[in-house]
Design an enzyme around this catalytic site. Structure first.
Site, PDB file in Angstrom:
ATOM      1  N   GLY A  77       0.788  -1.225   0.000  1.00 55.69           N
ATOM      2  CA  GLY A  77       0.000   0.000   0.000  1.00 55.69           C
ATOM      3  C   GLY A  77       0.818   1.270   0.000  1.00 55.69           C
ATOM      4  O   GLY A  77       0.267   2.378  -0.044  1.00 55.69           O
ATOM      5  N   GLY A 118       3.752  -0.068  -6.683  1.00 56.55           N
ATOM      6  CA  GLY A 118       3.172  -0.357  -7.994  1.00 56.55           C
ATOM      7  C   GLY A 118       2.866   0.918  -8.760  1.00 56.55           C
ATOM      8  O   GLY A 118       3.077   0.999  -9.974  1.00 56.55           O
ATOM      9  N   ARG A 153      -6.297 -10.073  -8.635  1.00 58.78           N
ATOM     10  CA  ARG A 153      -7.284  -9.024  -8.342  1.00 58.78           C
ATOM     11  C   ARG A 153      -8.047  -8.739  -9.629  1.00 58.78           C
ATOM     12  O   ARG A 153      -7.620  -9.148 -10.715  1.00 58.78           O
ATOM     13  CB  ARG A 153      -6.578  -7.746  -7.862  1.00 58.78           C
ATOM     14  CG  ARG A 153      -5.940  -7.923  -6.515  1.00 58.78           C
ATOM     15  CD  ARG A 153      -5.160  -6.674  -6.108  1.00 58.78           C
ATOM     16  NE  ARG A 153      -4.392  -6.931  -4.901  1.00 58.78           N
ATOM     17  CZ  ARG A 153      -3.229  -6.349  -4.619  1.00 58.78           C
ATOM     18  NH1 ARG A 153      -2.700  -5.486  -5.472  1.00 58.78           N
ATOM     19  NH2 ARG A 153      -2.608  -6.625  -3.502  1.00 58.78           N
ATOM     20  N   ARG A 201      -7.500   1.633  -1.498  1.00 52.96           N
ATOM     21  CA  ARG A 201      -7.289   0.845  -2.712  1.00 52.96           C
ATOM     22  C   ARG A 201      -8.428  -0.157  -2.910  1.00 52.96           C
ATOM     23  O   ARG A 201      -8.815  -0.457  -4.035  1.00 52.96           O
ATOM     24  CB  ARG A 201      -5.938   0.114  -2.635  1.00 52.96           C
ATOM     25  CG  ARG A 201      -5.562  -0.570  -3.920  1.00 52.96           C
ATOM     26  CD  ARG A 201      -4.133  -1.077  -3.922  1.00 52.96           C
ATOM     27  NE  ARG A 201      -3.969  -2.224  -3.029  1.00 52.96           N
ATOM     28  CZ  ARG A 201      -2.823  -2.828  -2.791  1.00 52.96           C
ATOM     29  NH1 ARG A 201      -1.715  -2.393  -3.367  1.00 52.96           N
ATOM     30  NH2 ARG A 201      -2.757  -3.864  -1.982  1.00 52.96           N
ATOM     31  N   ARG A 258      -1.547  -7.418   6.286  1.00 48.44           N
ATOM     32  CA  ARG A 258      -0.582  -6.556   5.585  1.00 48.44           C
ATOM     33  C   ARG A 258      -0.051  -5.462   6.508  1.00 48.44           C
ATOM     34  O   ARG A 258       1.127  -5.101   6.435  1.00 48.44           O
ATOM     35  CB  ARG A 258      -1.245  -5.936   4.340  1.00 48.44           C
ATOM     36  CG  ARG A 258      -1.209  -6.898   3.177  1.00 48.44           C
ATOM     37  CD  ARG A 258      -2.259  -6.625   2.110  1.00 48.44           C
ATOM     38  NE  ARG A 258      -2.379  -7.830   1.298  1.00 48.44           N
ATOM     39  CZ  ARG A 258      -1.718  -8.046   0.162  1.00 48.44           C
ATOM     40  NH1 ARG A 258      -0.950  -7.114  -0.326  1.00 48.44           N
ATOM     41  NH2 ARG A 258      -1.840  -9.182  -0.476  1.00 48.44           N
ATOM     42  N   ASN A 300       7.365   8.153   0.202  1.00 48.20           N
ATOM     43  CA  ASN A 300       6.296   8.468  -0.752  1.00 48.20           C
ATOM     44  C   ASN A 300       5.186   9.238  -0.040  1.00 48.20           C
ATOM     45  O   ASN A 300       4.193   8.672   0.392  1.00 48.20           O
ATOM     46  CB  ASN A 300       5.739   7.185  -1.376  1.00 48.20           C
ATOM     47  CG  ASN A 300       4.686   7.476  -2.436  1.00 48.20           C
ATOM     48  OD1 ASN A 300       4.579   8.612  -2.920  1.00 48.20           O
ATOM     49  ND2 ASN A 300       3.923   6.468  -2.798  1.00 48.20           N
ATOM     50  N   ASP A 301       5.416  10.559   0.068  1.00 42.31           N
ATOM     51  CA  ASP A 301       4.401  11.423   0.663  1.00 42.31           C
ATOM     52  C   ASP A 301       3.588  11.992  -0.490  1.00 42.31           C
ATOM     53  O   ASP A 301       2.554  11.454  -0.858  1.00 42.31           O
ATOM     54  CB  ASP A 301       5.103  12.518   1.491  1.00 42.31           C
ATOM     55  CG  ASP A 301       4.117  13.296   2.333  1.00 42.31           C
ATOM     56  OD1 ASP A 301       2.907  13.115   2.126  1.00 42.31           O
ATOM     57  OD2 ASP A 301       4.563  14.091   3.185  1.00 42.31           O
TER      58      ASP A 301
HETATM   59  N1  LIG Z   1       9.955 -12.001  -2.424  1.00 45.11           N
HETATM   60  C1  LIG Z   1       9.080 -11.615  -3.345  1.00 45.11           C
HETATM   61  N2  LIG Z   1       8.133 -10.740  -3.042  1.00 45.11           N
HETATM   62  C2  LIG Z   1       7.261 -10.366  -4.013  1.00 45.11           C
HETATM   63  C3  LIG Z   1       7.354 -10.842  -5.330  1.00 45.11           C
HETATM   64  N3  LIG Z   1       6.372 -10.265  -6.053  1.00 45.11           N
HETATM   65  C4  LIG Z   1       5.712  -9.454  -5.230  1.00 45.11           C
HETATM   66  N4  LIG Z   1       6.245  -9.506  -3.991  1.00 45.11           N
HETATM   67  C5  LIG Z   1       5.879  -8.757  -2.797  1.00 45.11           C
HETATM   68  O1  LIG Z   1       4.747  -9.360  -2.225  1.00 45.11           O
HETATM   69  C6  LIG Z   1       4.027  -8.378  -1.503  1.00 45.11           C
HETATM   70  C7  LIG Z   1       2.565  -8.474  -1.844  1.00 45.11           C
HETATM   71  O2  LIG Z   1       2.357  -8.125  -3.177  1.00 45.11           O
HETATM   72  P1  LIG Z   1       0.880  -7.998  -3.743  1.00 45.11           P
HETATM   73  O3  LIG Z   1       0.119  -9.239  -3.416  1.00 45.11           O
HETATM   74  O4  LIG Z   1       0.949  -7.618  -5.183  1.00 45.11           O
HETATM   75  O5  LIG Z   1       0.241  -6.869  -2.846  1.00 45.11           O
HETATM   76  P2  LIG Z   1       0.553  -5.315  -2.666  1.00 45.11           P
HETATM   77  O6  LIG Z   1       1.977  -5.150  -2.275  1.00 45.11           O
HETATM   78  O7  LIG Z   1      -0.362  -4.964  -1.568  1.00 45.11           O
HETATM   79  O8  LIG Z   1       0.230  -4.628  -3.946  1.00 45.11           O
HETATM   80  C8  LIG Z   1       4.668  -7.038  -1.866  1.00 45.11           C
HETATM   81  O9  LIG Z   1       5.536  -6.672  -0.799  1.00 45.11           O
HETATM   82  C9  LIG Z   1       5.469  -7.332  -3.085  1.00 45.11           C
HETATM   83  O10 LIG Z   1       6.610  -6.491  -3.182  1.00 45.11           O
HETATM   84  C10 LIG Z   1       8.388 -11.774  -5.626  1.00 45.11           C
HETATM   85  O11 LIG Z   1       8.562 -12.250  -6.727  1.00 45.11           O
HETATM   86  N5  LIG Z   1       9.222 -12.119  -4.610  1.00 45.11           N
HETATM   87  N1  LIG Z   2       1.870   9.386  -2.752  1.00 46.18           N
HETATM   88  C1  LIG Z   2       0.654   8.888  -2.691  1.00 46.18           C
HETATM   89  N2  LIG Z   2      -0.333   9.588  -2.104  1.00 46.18           N
HETATM   90  C2  LIG Z   2      -1.584   9.085  -2.017  1.00 46.18           C
HETATM   91  N3  LIG Z   2      -1.966   7.887  -2.501  1.00 46.18           N
HETATM   92  C3  LIG Z   2      -1.023   7.136  -3.095  1.00 46.18           C
HETATM   93  C4  LIG Z   2       0.320   7.577  -3.214  1.00 46.18           C
HETATM   94  N4  LIG Z   2       1.021   6.610  -3.854  1.00 46.18           N
HETATM   95  C5  LIG Z   2       0.157   5.621  -4.109  1.00 46.18           C
HETATM   96  N5  LIG Z   2      -1.082   5.914  -3.672  1.00 46.18           N
HETATM   97  C6  LIG Z   2      -2.287   5.084  -3.708  1.00 46.18           C
HETATM   98  O1  LIG Z   2      -2.126   4.125  -2.654  1.00 46.18           O
HETATM   99  C7  LIG Z   2      -2.689   2.870  -3.030  1.00 46.18           C
HETATM  100  C8  LIG Z   2      -1.607   1.795  -2.893  1.00 46.18           C
HETATM  101  O2  LIG Z   2      -0.639   1.994  -3.918  1.00 46.18           O
HETATM  102  P1  LIG Z   2       0.042   0.772  -4.660  1.00 46.18           P
HETATM  103  O3  LIG Z   2       0.867   1.340  -5.747  1.00 46.18           O
HETATM  104  O4  LIG Z   2      -0.990  -0.244  -5.013  1.00 46.18           O
HETATM  105  O5  LIG Z   2       0.946   0.207  -3.477  1.00 46.18           O
HETATM  106  P2  LIG Z   2       1.881  -1.086  -3.389  1.00 46.18           P
HETATM  107  O6  LIG Z   2       2.188  -1.523  -4.785  1.00 46.18           O
HETATM  108  O7  LIG Z   2       3.087  -0.601  -2.661  1.00 46.18           O
HETATM  109  O8  LIG Z   2       1.106  -2.086  -2.615  1.00 46.18           O
HETATM  110  C9  LIG Z   2      -3.199   3.030  -4.444  1.00 46.18           C
HETATM  111  O9  LIG Z   2      -4.606   3.218  -4.391  1.00 46.18           O
HETATM  112  C10 LIG Z   2      -2.471   4.269  -4.961  1.00 46.18           C
HETATM  113  O10 LIG Z   2      -3.249   4.954  -5.912  1.00 46.18           O
END
Ligand SMILES: Nc1nc2c(ncn2[C@@H]2O[C@H](COP(=O)(O)OP(=O)(O)O)[C@@H](O)[C@H]2O)c(=O)[nH]1
Ligand SMILES: Nc1ncnc2c1ncn2[C@@H]1O[C@H](COP(=O)(O)OP(=O)(O)O)[C@@H](O)[C@H]1O
EC number: 2.7.4.8
Length: 383
Positions: free
Chosen positions: A138, A142, A168, A261, A272, A295-296
């Site tokens: 979060g 991404g 998702r 999100r 998480r 990331n502010d």
């Molecule tokens: N070690 C490892 N972590 C991963 C990989 N792909 C994604 N992650 C991590 O798994 C965590 C969960 O990812 P995701 O399910 O996409 O959820 P999100 O981070 O909330 O968007 C995040 O911290 C990702 O950076 C991978 O190939 N290897």
């Molecule tokens: N600097 C920011 N300020 C406010 N919202 C943000 C910022 N960066 C990302 N977001 C939002 O926060 C949520 C989580 O971002 P995401 O890229 O999915 O995080 P991650 O990949 O680290 O899990 C998304 O809805 C995104 O649009």
């Protein structure tokens, strides 16, 4: 003065016939026999003869092998690996290493309890270091990566991880993740196909070697979005990368983003958030991350990320200009070897006036290695 003696004793017996080629290379008490059959689709096979007991061993072979070709030549580089030059493929794809006694091979051998050898493809020049981005769920990893890929589609490529978690709504298999079964990923991990893997939020996530190398092979800089455990594993691997940790401005803001999100259930959000605390704690562990980004404000953070990447000592490889435009088919064989230089000779007799048919392969600054790629090869024509 006579010629410099080879550093290691090399017995390379080329048993060439119409459709098959076999090399036998001695290292200590063992003879490594590298052969291909006359089936053009079958790849190279490896057998090891223990000369003391006169027994044959078929080793576990890790890593992606060279594509099938008609023939190759081989030479021992040091006591750890054998250099193989494939013929009939583009020069860029023709240089391979079979690691037989490197630290990686020794470690895998211990884990598997079998004799292990491992393929690694040779890469001319250094390439650009991949970028590992970690941070709590979060935080915006991404979002930042998507911005970078949108602005520089030809410069960056994303390492598509494998995961056992469910997709998702808007996620596409093969684009965001390779969605997979637990038994399948576990099997592939045991086959040595993964650079790293970790159990994250109750699922298995992993980066396949192919995910990273296919991006690098396209000439793009690879971005990995992986958790802190994964970053730690990559740090310990042969892949040299730049490690960035993205922090939220506050824990409350992280929770807000995660909820906004709207992709997780309350239970998943709680998991998480618990993991986020641990990840934030670990981000300060010495020796993992090179840079911390807060990331502010999204735009400000993105600008900082861009600054940081251009500050890195990116450089165009200069020593590969000789082959850069050359998708020419390789037809080189190994002519001679000194400590770190291999002389290759073109087997075509088309050496027109002024055209070189000798090239020098400099192995003095190799980096990386199996599983994956051996970088830092330098190549130059001999006039
Ligand atoms: N070690 C490892 N972590 C991963 C990989 N792909 C994604 N992650 C991590 O798994 C965590 C969960 O990812 P995701 O399910 O996409 O959820 P999100 O981070 O909330 O968007 C995040 O911290 C990702 O950076 C991978 O190939 N290897
Ligand atoms: N600097 C920011 N300020 C406010 N919202 C943000 C910022 N960066 C990302 N977001 C939002 O926060 C949520 C989580 O971002 P995401 O890229 O999915 O995080 P991650 O990949 O680290 O899990 C998304 O809805 C995104 O649009």
């Amino acid at each position: 003065m006579g010629e410099e003696a080879p550093e290691f004793r090399v017995e390379s017996v080329a048993l060439e016939s119409k459709d098959c080629l076999q090399n036998a290379i001695d290292i200590g008490d063992k003879t490594y026999v590298i052969s291909r059959s006359d089936d053009p689709k079958s790849s190279i096979t490896i057998k090891i003869l223990d000369k003391l007991t006169q027994t044959w061993v078929v080793p576990t072979v890790l890593g992606a092998p060279p594509n099938p070709t008609s023939s190759h030549s081989a030479v021992l580089v040091n006591n750890e690996k054998i250099l193989i030059i494939e013929k009939g493929v583009p020069l860029n794809d023709s240089i391979w290493f079979l690691e037989v006694d490197t630290p990686f091979v020794k470690q895998q051998s211990k884990i598997k309890g079998t004799v292990v050898v491992a393929w690694s493809k040779g890469v001319i020049g250094e390439g650009q270091k991949p970028i590992v981005i970690s941070g709590p769920s979060g935080v915006g990893k991404g979002t930042l990566i998507a911005k970078l890929m949108k602005e520089y589609p030809s410069k960056f490529g994303f390492s598509v991880s494998h995961t056992t978690r469910a997709p998702r709504e808007k996620e596409i298999d093969g684009v965001h993740y390779h969605f997979t079964e637990r038994s399948k990923i576990e099997e592939e991990i045991s086959e040595g196909k993964f650079l790293e893997f970790a159990h994250v939020h109750g699922n298995v996530y992993g980066t396949s070697i192919e995910a990273v190398e296919s991006v690098t092979d396209e000439g793009k800089r690879c971005i990995l979005d992986i958790d802190v455990q994964g970053a730690r594993s990559v740090r310990a691997s042969s892949l040299e990368a730049i490690f960035i940790f993205v922090c939220p401005p506050s824990f409350e803001e992280l929770e807000k983003r995660l909820r906004a999100r709207g992709t997780e259930t309350e239970e998943q959000i709680q998991k998480r958030l618990r993991n986020a605390r641990a990840e934030l704690d670990q981000s300060n562990s010495p020796g993992i991350f090179d840079h911390l980004l807060v990331n502010d404000d999204l735009e400000a953070c993105y600008e900082n990320l861009k600054k940081l990447l251009s500050l890195d000592d990116d450089h165009e490889d200069s020593n590969d200009s000789f082959i850069k435009d050359g998708k020419e088919t390789a037809c080189y064989s190994i002519l001679s070897k000194t400590n770190s230089e291999i002389l290759l000779q073109s087997e075509t007799n088309e050496a027109e006036k002024g055209t070189t048919n000798l090239i020098l392969l400099d192995l003095s600054s190799l980096s990386g290695g199996a599983p994956g790629r051996t970088r830092g090869l330098k190549i130059s024509p001999v006039n």
